[in-house]
Design a protein around this motif. Sequence first.
Motif, PDB file in Angstrom:
ATOM      1  N   MET A   1     -16.036  19.035 118.644  1.00  0.00           N
ATOM      2  CA  MET A   1     -15.193  18.565 119.720  1.00  0.00           C
ATOM      3  C   MET A   1     -14.326  19.718 120.203  1.00  0.00           C
ATOM      4  SD  MET A   1     -12.138  15.710 119.632  1.00  0.00           S
ATOM      5  CE  MET A   1     -13.119  14.698 118.585  1.00  0.00           C
ATOM      6  N   GLU A   2     -14.395  19.981 121.483  1.00  0.00           N
ATOM      7  CA  GLU A   2     -13.636  21.086 122.081  1.00  0.00           C
ATOM      8  C   GLU A   2     -12.290  20.553 122.578  1.00  0.00           C
ATOM      9  OE1 GLU A   2     -12.910  24.959 123.096  1.00  0.00           O
ATOM     10  OE2 GLU A   2     -14.718  24.225 122.131  1.00  0.00           O
ATOM     11  N   ILE A   3     -11.217  21.053 121.966  1.00  0.00           N
ATOM     12  CA  ILE A   3      -9.854  20.695 122.363  1.00  0.00           C
ATOM     13  C   ILE A   3      -9.214  21.935 122.964  1.00  0.00           C
ATOM     14  CG2 ILE A   3      -7.565  19.975 121.548  1.00  0.00           C
ATOM     15  CD1 ILE A   3      -9.636  17.732 121.436  1.00  0.00           C
ATOM     16  N   SER A   4      -8.579  21.776 124.107  1.00  0.00           N
ATOM     17  CA  SER A   4      -7.882  22.905 124.722  1.00  0.00           C
ATOM     18  C   SER A   4      -6.396  22.592 124.806  1.00  0.00           C
ATOM     19  CB  SER A   4      -8.445  23.191 126.117  1.00  0.00           C
ATOM     20  OG  SER A   4      -8.272  22.074 126.952  1.00  0.00           O
ATOM     21  N   LEU A   5      -5.586  23.642 124.665  1.00  0.00           N
ATOM     22  CA  LEU A   5      -4.140  23.511 124.792  1.00  0.00           C
ATOM     23  C   LEU A   5      -3.708  24.033 126.152  1.00  0.00           C
ATOM     24  CD1 LEU A   5      -2.761  24.706 121.333  1.00  0.00           C
ATOM     25  CD2 LEU A   5      -3.294  22.376 122.080  1.00  0.00           C
ATOM     26  N   SER A   6      -2.671  23.415 126.688  1.00  0.00           N
ATOM     27  CA  SER A   6      -2.122  23.853 127.956  1.00  0.00           C
ATOM     28  C   SER A   6      -0.600  23.737 127.906  1.00  0.00           C
ATOM     29  CB  SER A   6      -2.655  22.983 129.101  1.00  0.00           C
ATOM     30  OG  SER A   6      -2.001  23.299 130.311  1.00  0.00           O
TER      31      SER A   6
END
Length: 149
Positions: A1-6
Amino acid sequence: MEISLSTDIDSISWEELARLFELAPLGKKRDPEKLEIAFRNSLLKVFAFHDTKLVGAGRALSDGVWRVVIYDVAVLPEYQGKGIGSTIIRHLVQSANVEVVMLYAAPGKEAFYERFGFRKMKTAMAIMPNPEERREKGFIESGPTTRSH
């Protein structure tokens, strides 16, 4: 699962974030307008996304030199246990770059935060609304229910 932070606060749906806090659960539903003010007034903030879905968030207040206090770390229940909360905490701690990092945590979550080196403080105190209710929920110890200034 690809989680990105912003850290891009202008792309956040405050209604979606309020719903995330309600589901996490981080207490009763929060007013989206007040939630936006709180996040905008925080020196540090981070949002976790799975594709375009907001799945986690956290914020911190800091003087930028000596102290930071982390608040409102929340992850949707179906995404908990996948390292997202840990990623949010690590991001906030590293971004703060200060001597002392404090944390406001929900009762029962202490073991999670101890993994990062957090320890209970003996000197922290708070004035809160509804102190008896807060005591029953484990946020504060017994004490006077009235306050004087």
